[in-house]
Scaffold this motif. Structure first.
Motif, PDB file in Angstrom:
ATOM      1  N   MET A   9       1.759  -2.846   3.584  1.00  0.00           N
ATOM      2  CA  MET A   9       0.866  -2.464   2.495  1.00  0.00           C
ATOM      3  C   MET A   9       0.360  -1.032   2.701  1.00  0.00           C
ATOM      4  SD  MET A   9      -2.544  -4.501   1.199  1.00  0.00           S
ATOM      5  CE  MET A   9      -1.757  -6.074   1.492  1.00  0.00           C
ATOM      6  N   ILE A  10       0.024  -0.702   3.925  1.00  0.00           N
ATOM      7  CA  ILE A  10      -0.442   0.655   4.240  1.00  0.00           C
ATOM      8  C   ILE A  10       0.688   1.663   4.020  1.00  0.00           C
ATOM      9  CG2 ILE A  10      -1.248   2.164   6.106  1.00  0.00           C
ATOM     10  CD1 ILE A  10      -2.684  -0.402   7.246  1.00  0.00           C
ATOM     11  N   ARG A  11       1.884   1.315   4.469  1.00  0.00           N
ATOM     12  CA  ARG A  11       3.024   2.226   4.288  1.00  0.00           C
ATOM     13  C   ARG A  11       3.306   2.463   2.801  1.00  0.00           C
ATOM     14  NH1 ARG A  11       4.968  -0.627   8.744  1.00  0.00           N
ATOM     15  NH2 ARG A  11       6.216  -1.981   7.409  1.00  0.00           N
ATOM     16  N   LEU A  12       3.273   1.394   2.014  1.00  0.00           N
ATOM     17  CA  LEU A  12       3.567   1.531   0.585  1.00  0.00           C
ATOM     18  C   LEU A  12       2.445   2.260  -0.152  1.00  0.00           C
ATOM     19  CD1 LEU A  12       5.264   0.868  -1.933  1.00  0.00           C
ATOM     20  CD2 LEU A  12       3.979  -1.275  -2.088  1.00  0.00           C
ATOM     21  N   ASN A  13       1.228   1.770  -0.003  1.00  0.00           N
ATOM     22  CA  ASN A  13       0.117   2.298  -0.799  1.00  0.00           C
ATOM     23  C   ASN A  13      -0.369   3.662  -0.349  1.00  0.00           C
ATOM     24  OD1 ASN A  13       0.257  -0.053  -2.256  1.00  0.00           O
ATOM     25  ND2 ASN A  13      -1.574  -0.956  -1.397  1.00  0.00           N
TER      26      ASN A  13
END
Length: 167
Positions: A9-13
């Motif tokens: 989620m951190i990588r995507l967002n």
């Protein structure tokens, strides 16, 4: 939520958003618009949604900063802070945790949200808050202490969970 899901989620967002923005900026000219998908969840910490809300707070802050930094170049950056919107988001999120309170909120139509975001970007706005819920949440997030917001969210989530799963 598993650590791998949170890291993804951190990588995507965050990471992917910064990378795409960085790669795109050299090709943008005066009058260009960037719309970045934040969320009303990024306006205050969210009970049971800490990592998601934190990544959306990053998007909100990053977008607002870029809006100011790129203004002299005539490039608008708009943080889209929508309330729940009818997308596949809820199907994906439900795979990792229950969403009793959020599942019951009225969802905006994705096309309506996109049209409003485009209008707000063309108007040079730093934020797009489509719908009454988003505008109301923005006001509440500024007026109420974070601890109280978290307490109320926790109570609403627990109440909804109890209603859906009485024992």
């Amino acid at each position: 939520m598993p650590l791998g899901v949170e890291k993804g989620m951190i990588r995507l967002n965050c990471e992917a958003l910064v990378a795409v923005t960085h790669i795109s900026l050299p090709y943008m000219t005066r009058g260009s618009h960037i719309i970045q998908v934040a969320s009303i969840a990024g306006l205050v910490p969210q009970y049971n949604w800490g990592v998601y809300a934190a990544t959306k707070a990053f998007v909100h802050s990053y977008s607002r900063t870029l809006h100011a930094e790129l203004a002299p170049k005539g490039i608008t950056v708009t943080a889209l802070c929508a309330s729940p919107t009818e997308t596949e988001f809820f199907d994906v999120a439900a795979q990792h945790e229950t969403l009793p309170f959020f599942e019951n909120l009225k969802r905006l139509d994705a096309e309506t949200v996109a049209i409003q975001a485009l209008r707000d970007a063309k108007r040079g706005k730093a934020e797009s808050l489509p719908g009454v819920m988003a505008k109301s949440f923005k006001i509440v997030s500024k007026l109420l202490p974070i601890g109280l917001v978290l307490f109320v969210m926790r109570a609403l989530i627990k109440k909804e969970a109890t209603k859906n799963n009485p024992q």
